[in-house]
Design a protein around this motif. Structure first.
Motif, short mmCIF file in Angstrom:
data_model
loop_
_atom_site.label_atom_id
_atom_site.label_comp_id
_atom_site.label_asym_id
_atom_site.label_seq_id
_atom_site.Cartn_x
_atom_site.Cartn_y
_atom_site.Cartn_z
N ILE A 155 -16.52 2.99 -55.80
CA ILE A 155 -16.07 2.18 -54.67
C ILE A 155 -15.98 0.73 -55.13
O ILE A 155 -16.96 0.16 -55.61
CB ILE A 155 -17.03 2.31 -53.47
CG1 ILE A 155 -16.98 3.74 -52.93
CG2 ILE A 155 -16.68 1.32 -52.37
CD1 ILE A 155 -17.96 4.04 -51.83
N PRO A 156 -14.81 0.09 -55.00
CA PRO A 156 -14.65 -1.27 -55.50
C PRO A 156 -15.47 -2.28 -54.71
O PRO A 156 -15.72 -2.11 -53.52
CB PRO A 156 -13.15 -1.54 -55.35
CG PRO A 156 -12.70 -0.60 -54.28
CD PRO A 156 -13.56 0.62 -54.40
N ASP A 157 -15.89 -3.33 -55.40
CA ASP A 157 -16.57 -4.46 -54.77
C ASP A 157 -15.50 -5.37 -54.18
O ASP A 157 -14.68 -5.93 -54.89
CB ASP A 157 -17.38 -5.22 -55.84
CG ASP A 157 -18.12 -6.42 -55.28
OD1 ASP A 157 -17.88 -6.79 -54.12
OD2 ASP A 157 -18.93 -6.99 -56.03
N PHE A 158 -15.48 -5.49 -52.85
CA PHE A 158 -14.41 -6.23 -52.17
C PHE A 158 -14.35 -7.70 -52.59
O PHE A 158 -13.29 -8.31 -52.59
CB PHE A 158 -14.61 -6.17 -50.64
CG PHE A 158 -14.56 -4.77 -50.09
CD1 PHE A 158 -13.80 -3.79 -50.68
CD2 PHE A 158 -15.30 -4.46 -48.96
CE1 PHE A 158 -13.75 -2.51 -50.17
CE2 PHE A 158 -15.26 -3.17 -48.43
CZ PHE A 158 -14.49 -2.20 -49.04
N MET A 173 -10.61 -6.22 -53.02
CA MET A 173 -9.66 -6.24 -51.91
C MET A 173 -9.43 -7.63 -51.35
O MET A 173 -8.29 -8.03 -51.07
CB MET A 173 -10.14 -5.31 -50.78
CG MET A 173 -9.19 -5.30 -49.58
SD MET A 173 -9.70 -4.17 -48.27
CE MET A 173 -9.25 -2.62 -49.00
N TRP A 174 -10.50 -8.42 -51.18
CA TRP A 174 -10.33 -9.72 -50.53
C TRP A 174 -9.66 -10.75 -51.43
O TRP A 174 -9.23 -11.80 -50.96
CB TRP A 174 -11.67 -10.25 -50.02
CG TRP A 174 -12.36 -9.36 -49.06
CD1 TRP A 174 -13.71 -9.15 -48.98
CD2 TRP A 174 -11.79 -8.53 -48.03
NE1 TRP A 174 -14.00 -8.24 -47.98
CE2 TRP A 174 -12.84 -7.85 -47.39
CE3 TRP A 174 -10.48 -8.29 -47.61
CZ2 TRP A 174 -12.64 -6.96 -46.34
CZ3 TRP A 174 -10.27 -7.39 -46.56
CH2 TRP A 174 -11.33 -6.75 -45.94
N SER A 175 -9.55 -10.46 -52.74
CA SER A 175 -8.78 -11.35 -53.61
C SER A 175 -7.29 -11.01 -53.56
O SER A 175 -6.45 -11.80 -53.98
CB SER A 175 -9.28 -11.26 -55.06
OG SER A 175 -8.99 -10.00 -55.64
N ARG A 176 -6.97 -9.82 -53.03
CA ARG A 176 -5.57 -9.38 -52.95
C ARG A 176 -5.01 -9.42 -51.53
O ARG A 176 -3.80 -9.58 -51.34
CB ARG A 176 -5.45 -7.96 -53.49
CG ARG A 176 -5.75 -7.83 -54.97
CD ARG A 176 -5.65 -6.41 -55.47
NE ARG A 176 -6.79 -5.58 -55.08
CZ ARG A 176 -6.76 -4.63 -54.16
NH1 ARG A 176 -5.64 -4.39 -53.49
NH2 ARG A 176 -7.83 -3.92 -53.88
N LEU A 177 -5.87 -9.26 -50.54
CA LEU A 177 -5.44 -9.23 -49.15
C LEU A 177 -6.29 -10.19 -48.33
O LEU A 177 -7.52 -10.20 -48.45
CB LEU A 177 -5.60 -7.81 -48.56
CG LEU A 177 -4.70 -6.71 -49.12
CD1 LEU A 177 -5.16 -5.36 -48.59
CD2 LEU A 177 -3.25 -6.95 -48.77
#
Length: 239
Positions: free
Chosen positions: A22-25, A31-35
Motif C-alpha cells: 500500500i503506497p504512502d500517500f 497520491m498527494w504529490s500527484r493529486l
C-alpha cells in the motif's frame, strides 16, 4: 522491553502498510504529490467533488483489497493472542489490523477506515458495494438510506475535525502505557504525533521502529531502522 511491559501501545503509521504493497500517500510519488486532496469543505459543497472523491476511493480500495497483513501486523496480533496487554492506535485507513485478527475494542483507527462509507448526519454505515450501486444507478453521489444525508468514506478528510471520542481514548491509552512503540510513522501529522510525547510524560519507555528519522528519535529508549516486517517477525517468533 516487551517482556517487561505490563501495558503496551503500538502506534502505527503508513510504514507498516507499505510492506503490504500500500503506497504512502505523503511520500514523494505518493497520491498527494500527484493529486490535490479533496477537502471536507469541497466534498460537502460540490457534487463534482463528491463523485471524484468516491472514484478515488474505489481505486484506493482495490489496492487495499489486494493487500494482505504482513509480518508486522501479524506479530502485533500474535502478542495479544499470547496474552500480552497490547492495544493499537493507527493512523492507517486500510483495515489491515482488523484483517490480521486484532479486535476492534483494542484498536483505534484515528483517521478512520476507507473500506466503508458513513452518513455525515446520522453516521449510518453504508457498504462500498451499496455506494457503488447507488452511483451506477443514479449517476449521483450516494445518500443515506435512513436520513437522506451525504455519505462519505469513513475517513477523516483534510479540513475535517478529528473524532473527539477516538482521540480522547488514544490519549488515555497512551497515558496508561509503560511501553509505547512507534511503528512506521514519521510523527509529523498532528495531533496524533503528540501521543508518544504524552506516553513519555506518563513514564512509558519509547521504542521507534521506522525507515526514516522522526522528530522524536532523540527521545527514544530504543531506535530501530530496517524492515518492520523482518523486525517484528523475529519478535513474533520469540514472543
Amino acid at each position: 522491553m516487551i517482556d517487561a511491559a505490563q501495558s503496551i501501545v503500538a502506534f502505527t503509521g503508513a510504514g507498516i502498510s507499505t510492506e503490504s504493497g500500500i503506497p504512502d500517500f505523503r511520500s514523494p510519488g505518493g497520491m498527494w504529490s500527484r493529486l490535490k486532496p479533496i477537502t471536507y469543505g469541497e466534498f460537502v459543497a460540490s457534487e463534482e467533488a463528491r463523485l471524484e472523491d468516491w472514484r478515488r476511493r474505489f481505486v484506493m480500495n482495490e489496492d487495499f483489497a489486494r493487500a494482505r497483513p504482513n509480518a508486522g501486523h501479524l506479530a502485533l496480533a500474535s502478542l495479544l493472542a499470547a496474552g500480552r496487554d497490547i492495544r493499537i492506535i493507527t493512523q492507517n485507513i486500510d483495515g489491515l489490523h482488523t484483517r490480521s485478527g486484532f479486535p476492534a475494542d483494542r484498536l483505534i483507527e484515528l483517521h478512520g477506515n476507507s473500506t466503508y462509507g458513513r452518513c455525515l448526519d446520522c453516521e449510518t454505515r453504508m457498504e462500498l458495494a451499496a455506494v457503488r450501486a447507488a452511483i451506477d444507478d443514479t449517476g449521483a453521489s450516494p445518500r443515506c438510506p435512513v436520513c437522506g444525508g451525504l455519505v462519505k468514506a469513513a475517513v477523516v478528510s483534510f479540513g475535517e475535525a478529528m473524532p473527539r471520542e477516538g482521540m480522547n481514548r488514544a490519549v488515555e491509552w497512551s497515558r496508561r502505557a509503560d511501553l509505547f512503540m512507534v511503528i512506521g510513522s514519521s510523527l509529523v501529522v498532528q495531533p496524533a504525533a503528540t501521543l508518544p510525547v504524552i506516553a513519555r510524560q506518563g513514564g512509558a519507555e519509547l521504542a521507534i521502529v521506522n525507515r526514516d528519522p522522526t522528530p522524536l528519535d532523540g527521545e527514544a529508549d530504543l531506535l530501530l531502522r530496517g524492515s518492520i516486517g523482518a523486525i517484528f517477525e523475529r519478535i513474533g517468533a520469540s514472543g
